[in-house]
Scaffold this active site. Structure first.
Site, PDB file in Angstrom:
ATOM      1  N   GLU A  38      -2.200   1.672 -10.443  1.00  0.00           N
ATOM      2  CA  GLU A  38      -0.866   1.117 -10.618  1.00  0.00           C
ATOM      3  C   GLU A  38      -0.954  -0.177 -11.422  1.00  0.00           C
ATOM      4  O   GLU A  38      -1.748  -1.067 -11.096  1.00  0.00           O
ATOM      5  CB  GLU A  38      -0.219   0.860  -9.261  1.00  0.00           C
ATOM      6  N   GLN A  39      -0.148  -0.285 -12.460  1.00  0.00           N
ATOM      7  CA  GLN A  39      -0.240  -1.447 -13.340  1.00  0.00           C
ATOM      8  C   GLN A  39       0.297  -2.730 -12.710  1.00  0.00           C
ATOM      9  O   GLN A  39      -0.138  -3.831 -13.063  1.00  0.00           O
ATOM     10  CB  GLN A  39       0.494  -1.178 -14.648  1.00  0.00           C
ATOM     11  N   ARG A 113      14.800   2.662  -1.813  1.00  0.00           N
ATOM     12  CA  ARG A 113      13.578   3.127  -2.465  1.00  0.00           C
ATOM     13  C   ARG A 113      12.339   2.412  -1.919  1.00  0.00           C
ATOM     14  O   ARG A 113      11.284   3.021  -1.763  1.00  0.00           O
ATOM     15  CB  ARG A 113      13.669   2.908  -3.981  1.00  0.00           C
ATOM     16  N   TYR A 219      27.016   4.694  -1.053  1.00  0.00           N
ATOM     17  CA  TYR A 219      26.611   5.134   0.281  1.00  0.00           C
ATOM     18  C   TYR A 219      25.823   4.011   0.933  1.00  0.00           C
ATOM     19  O   TYR A 219      25.217   3.176   0.255  1.00  0.00           O
ATOM     20  CB  TYR A 219      25.781   6.419   0.231  1.00  0.00           C
TER      21      TYR A 219
END
Length: 402
Positions: A38-39, A113, A219
């Site tokens: 992961e950068q 997220r 939502y």
């Protein structure tokens, strides 16, 4: 030769977002190990909310991720609630509280997220994620792949999975340069603190306000601490394709001038909205080359109008892990099978998501009135069963891709 011991393949996953971590977690469950590069210097998910539909929920449950996620998720009671832009009149709504589980064996949830990313991270082996590792190039050398990183480091793997998003370095290496079209649309996103949100937006409902050239979805997420807003409007010349591009509340409000005052009040309560362009990418005819493949947005970026982007990445991860586990001695063949199983389904979703923008954005007139009338005659929860009932781990779906 597979790996240093000639046994299980060494698998490099480029990208530590939802798709990359899901791939590492499903590989672990299948008895394989994937290293995530992961950068960013830390694992974090920008953006805001997403919908976890039954097709994703059942896979997350089997992975052991859904339970912890439910501590912060919101279980929807109403979905596909379409409202008319000017007066908020409800055109149709779906009872998700009972029908969803009855039809598909799972509920539909909304989550932040970042919460999903954290839950997936718990299912990844310690030490399997290497941060600050920005892949800038890869070179296929027979059955092995060499990876080069921005800091000069080099790594090798038997399998490389590009889960590095819409601007994927791996995609460019697999598929070559591809034309990107301007969709003419941009998206605003924002969070409204729950205590500032009006009561209609705090309901356990996924609501879509549709009007000429625009629509807005809201939502609750994070156990109701926030209301997630995502809205679509004609793109301005200064829109960029980035999760971090900023906008002002005034710019957001200007796009929805004249809409129902309740909706305008909800937008006014938003904080630090973002805005990004929706670029149009045609489905790829293939996304694997030898021991290199793609996953999630790197393989099949889609307009978010069916809320399936993250769900399809999770499905990809489950199928990828199964194919590699069943054919570990020949990774390239396993990747060809993975692509054959996944490409028809994700292409169909790209196409229907693309078409939905025209339906949602009709100007007032005969076509709009016919569309609104059709809502009472359709059941989107049933009509879209091909999305929600699909289970890539079911024998019924292991050779068929609806």
């Amino acid at each position: 030769m597979l790996g240093p011991d000639g046994g299980t393949p060494e698998i490099a996953i480029i990208g530590g977002g939802i798709g990359g971590l899901a791939a590492a977690a499903f590989l672990r469950r299948a008895g394989l190990r994937g290293t995530v590069y992961e950068q960013a210097p830390e694992l974090r998910e920008v953006g805001a909310g997403l919908v976890v539909a039954p097709n994703a929920a059942r896979l997350l449950r089997r992975l052991g991720v859904l339970g912890p996620l439910l501590e912060r998720a919101v279980r929807l009671e109403v979905g596909w609630e379409f409202r008319r832009w000017r007066d908020g009149r409800v055109l149709s709504a779906e009872d998700l509280a009972t029908a969803c589980e009855r039809l598909y064996g799972e509920h539909t949830y909304t989550v932040h997220r970042a919460d999903l990313l954290e839950a997936l991270g718990r299912a990844v082996p310690p030490g399997a994620v290497r941060l600050g590792a920005q892949c800038v190039a890869l070179d296929v050398r027979g059955e092995r792949v060499a990876l080069r990183f921005a800091d000069g480091a080099v790594a090798e793997a038997d399998v490389v999975v590009g889960a590095d998003g819409v601007h994927s370095v791996v995609r460019a290496a697999v598929a070559g340069p591809r034309d990107i079209a301007d969709s003419g649309l941009c998206a605003f996103r924002a969070l409204v603190p729950g205590e500032r949100a009006p009561s209609f937006a705090r309901r356990r409902a996924q609501t879509l306000w549709i009007g000429p050239g625009h629509h807005l979805v809201h939502y609750p997420i994070s156990g109701g601490r926030f209301v997630n807003l995502v809205a679509f409007a004609p793109a301005g010349g200064d829109s960029v394709e980035s999760w971090t591009a900023g906008a002002t509340v005034e710019e957001f409000l200007a796009e929805f001038d004249g809409w129902d005052p309740r909706l305008v009040g909800l937008i006014r309560a938003a904080r630090a909205p973002g805005r990004w362009a929706l670029l149009d990418r045609a489905p790829l005819p293939a996304w694997s080359r030898g021991p290199v493949t793609l996953l999630g947005d790197a393989a099949h970026p889609m307009f978010p109008f069916f809320a399936q982007g993250a769900a399809q990445a999770v499905e990809d991860a489950a199928v990828l892990a199964r194919c590699l586990a069943e054919d570990a001695a020949d990774p390239s063949r396993a990747l060809r099978r993975y692509e054959a199983l996944r490409l028809p389904r994700t292409t169909r979703l790209q196409e229907v998501s693309h078409a939905r923008s025209e339906v949602n954005h009709l100007p007032d007139g005969p076509d709009q009135r016919a569309r609104d009338a059709s809502f009472t005659a359709t059941d989107p929860l049933v009509d879209n069963g091909w999305i929600y009932e699909y289970d890539p781990e079911s024998p019924d779906h292991q050779g068929v891709t609806p």
